[in-house]
Each structure stands twice: as structure tokens, then as C-alpha cells.
Design a protein around this motif. Structure first.
Motif, mmCIF file in Angstrom:
data_model
loop_
_atom_site.group_PDB
_atom_site.id
_atom_site.type_symbol
_atom_site.label_atom_id
_atom_site.label_comp_id
_atom_site.label_asym_id
_atom_site.label_seq_id
_atom_site.Cartn_x
_atom_site.Cartn_y
_atom_site.Cartn_z
ATOM 1 N N CYS A 71 0.830 -1.198 0.000
ATOM 2 C CA CYS A 71 0.000 0.000 0.000
ATOM 3 C C CYS A 71 0.869 1.254 0.000
ATOM 4 N N ARG A 91 -1.973 1.101 -4.476
ATOM 5 C CA ARG A 91 -1.454 -0.253 -4.231
ATOM 6 C C ARG A 91 -0.647 -0.708 -5.441
ATOM 7 N N HIS A 100 9.077 -3.662 -2.396
ATOM 8 C CA HIS A 100 8.499 -2.832 -1.335
ATOM 9 C C HIS A 100 9.581 -2.053 -0.608
ATOM 10 N N ASP A 127 1.811 0.904 4.853
ATOM 11 C CA ASP A 127 0.755 0.736 5.857
ATOM 12 C C ASP A 127 -0.293 -0.246 5.328
ATOM 13 N N ASN A 128 -1.431 -0.339 5.996
ATOM 14 C CA ASN A 128 -2.496 -1.253 5.567
ATOM 15 C C ASN A 128 -3.709 -0.510 5.006
ATOM 16 N N SER A 129 -3.495 0.710 4.530
ATOM 17 C CA SER A 129 -4.607 1.551 4.074
ATOM 18 C C SER A 129 -5.365 0.961 2.896
ATOM 19 N N CYS A 130 -4.708 0.140 2.081
ATOM 20 C CA CYS A 130 -5.354 -0.393 0.877
ATOM 21 C C CYS A 130 -5.926 -1.789 1.077
ATOM 22 N N ASP A 131 -5.730 -2.375 2.258
ATOM 23 C CA ASP A 131 -6.074 -3.777 2.454
ATOM 24 C C ASP A 131 -7.541 -4.076 2.208
ATOM 25 N N ASN A 132 -8.424 -3.185 2.601
ATOM 26 C CA ASN A 132 -9.861 -3.439 2.475
ATOM 27 C C ASN A 132 -10.500 -2.650 1.338
#
Length: 328
Positions: free
Chosen positions: A56, A86, A232, A285-290
């Protein structure tokens, strides 16, 4: 046996041998792609069924004055909009090696001031693997490994020979090295969309994202090192030096340019417009995970073509998204 009967028998046998490779007898279904990616990469619960390996990033987008003046689209208002990005590798294997000679993906979700979203999904190749969902599904099915863990190359070669629209991507990948970094690749929208002009015209467009860092591929020595994970890290290291930026270059189609065939590239000499700058400021970060990066999620002013591959993305992405959120 009379000669004419023998010729008829040989012809019938030839037709029967080629026919299964020449066309899908039934329309491809969205779940067919979920199933074949599992056969190709194994089951990985809770992950994307395609492009499962990725990273992300966050940043923003500001449209150019030229885009604001020409297009009647909320995305090109000229305001700076927050964006979640992403980068990814294709396939369902989260351990896919970063040196592999396969396309890289780059998706973005723009958040507009009125609360709506706009998605784009691109690849660092100018053409798609096939002209339609049926051919793409057939190509994937022909690539499924056998009991020995390897695909049947004779079967795969025969399929490609029967489907010349699979050749442009293969040829492009053979003549280009994998990117040195996610920041040093040019990304293509591949599909055709329509954009409204200020004069009320519906304009046929395609686009690509041009990196400010320039296009740079891996060297043969770097490919030979076979480092499985570096993309990454290189992106994070590059961002420590400052923002990573891409120009959004829109190409205007001519009447003869393909609309519904993403395996065909438009001529390079088409009129273009720099629509603005996409900027990345942080990654990891995990901002794009969902986020489901369905490229058919469009804001006012844009509309999708009838490209069958583009249309198939919505239901296939939705199935993958639902399985991922439910831990399947």
C-alpha cells in the motif's frame, strides 16, 4: 477407402483437434477466474485471489490546468485529492518473486470532495493478455500445472497459436526487463474509457502514468540474483528521499482505434494531454487492504466502454473481495 472419404476423415480429425483450442464453447463466468487462480497459485485464505502480493501507499492527486479547462469531470476539478495506492504482482501467490518477468500492477482510489470514489487499475504493459474473457480464461487454464508441477508446454503453445491475440503481451514481456522499482515503471490503463468535454462531447480515451523517476529495468545480473523481495523496500527507500510522482497522460482515440479489445495498443502518435500529477508520500501501511480497486468505479464525467474484459472485472473483483473479507 476412396480418396475423397479419406480426405474427409483427415479433415474432420483436424477440426476436432483444433476446435477445443480455438474457442470457449460457453461464456466465461466470474467464478471461473477465482477457481483457475487457485489452481495456478494454490489456496491462500483471506488474500486477494489475483495480485495477492502487493504494498500500500498514500498520497494525492492534483489535476492540471489543461485537464480542468478541457474536461467536464469532478476528478479534474483542480483540487488536490487524497489517494490510496497499491502496487502488486499478478497471480494468487503472495510469495511471488519480485524478479519475475511478469507485469506489475498499480491501482489507485481517489476520494473526491463530494464523498464519491474513483478507481483506476493499471499494469506496466501496454496490452492485456487476451482480447476477451473467454480467451484469457482459456490461456490461464492451459497454464495450470500438471501432476509434475509444470504446465503442459505443448498444450499452452497450441492454445497461443490458435489465439494470436495472446501474442502482443508475450512479445512485449520478452523485449522488456522487469522494473527496477515500482517507481521506475510506466503504467497503462489498457482499457478504453470515455470522458466528457466542456463542449459536451463524449471523448474516447486511454491513458498511461509516466514516472518522474524515468523508466528503468533490472539488469541481467540483478535478475540472476533472484532476490524474492525487494520492490516494497526499494519503494520505501525511495520515498525517504521525497515524494514519488507520475504524470497522468491521456491519449485521445481516433475512430479507427480499438475500443473493446485491450490486446490491441493504440498508435503512439495519438494526441495527448497531461491531466495532472499523482504523488506518493508514504508506503507500507495497511490503508489499501480493504479496498476493492474495481476500475469500473468512476466519478462524474467518466464512463466505461463495452470492453468485455473491463466488464468482467467488476463481478470477478467482487467475488474475490467478498471471499477475502470473510477469510476464504
Amino acid at each position: 477407402m476412396p480418396a475423397f472419404q479419406f480426405r474427409k476423415l483427415v479433415l474432420s480429425a483436424a477440426v476436432m483437434a483444433v476446435w477445443p483450442l480455438a474457442a470457449q464453447t460457453a461464456p466465461a463466468q466470474p467464478n471461473d477466474f477465482i477457481d483457475v487462480f487457485a489452481k495456478l497459485s494454490g489456496e491462500h485464505k483471506g488474500l486477494r485471489k489475483n495480485h495477492s502480493k502487493g504494498v500500500c501507499a498514500v498520497g494525492d492527486f492534483t489535476a492540471s490546468k489543461a485537464a480542468t479547462a478541457y474536461f467536464d469531470a469532478d476528478l479534474f476539478s483542480g483540487e488536490t485529492l487524497p489517494v490510496i495506492y497499491r502496487f502488486s504482482l499478478p497471480g494468487g501467490n503472495p510469495l511471488a518473486p519480485d524478479y519475475a518477468g511478469v507485469p506489475r500492477g498499480f491501482a489507485a482510489q481517489f476520494s473526491l470532495k463530494n464523498g464519491t470514489k474513483h478507481n483506476i487499475a493499471t499494469l506496466n504493459v501496454p496490452v492485456f493478455a487476451a482480447k476477451d474473457p473467454e480467451t484469457f480464461l482459456g490461456l490461464l487454464q492451459a497454464s495450470v500445472p500438471g501432476a509434475d508441477g509444470k504446465p503442459d508446454m505443448a498444450k499452452l503453445t497450441a492454445f497461443k497459436a490458435a489465439h494470436p491475440d495472446t501474442k502482443p503481451l508475450e512479445q512485449w514481456l520478452a523485449s522488456h526487463q522487469p522494473p527496477f522499482s515500482y517507481a521506475t515503471a510506466e503504467y497503462f490503463g489498457i482499457h478504453t474509457f470515455y470522458l466528457n468535454s466542456k463542449q459536451g462531447e463524449k471523448t474516447k480515451i486511454r491513458w498511461h502514468l509516466q514516472p518522474h523517476d524515468g523508466v528503468k529495468g533490472l539488469t541481467e545480473a540483478e535478475i540472476a540474483e533472484k532476490k524474492p523481495d525487494f520492490l516494497h523496500q526499494r519503494l520505501a527507500e525511495r520515498l525517504q528521499q521525497g515524494a514519488v510522482s507520475f504524470d497522468w497522460i491521456i491519449s485521445f482515440g481516433e475512430p479507427e482505434d480499438a475500443v473493446n479489445d485491450p490486446s490491441v495498443q493504440w498508435p503512439a502518435q495519438r494526441k495527448t494531454l497531461n491531466a495532472g500529477m499523482l504523488r506518493l508520500t508514504a508506503s507500507g501501511d495497511n490503508s489499501c487492504d480493504n479496498i476493492n480497486f474495481d476500475p469500473n468505479v468512476l466519478s462524474r464525467g467518466f464512463s466505461a466502454s463495452d470492453d468485455p474484459v473491463l466488464r468482467m472485472r467488476s463481478p470477478a473483483y467482487a467475488i474475490s473481495f467478498g471471499k477475502r473479507l470473510s477469510g476464504q
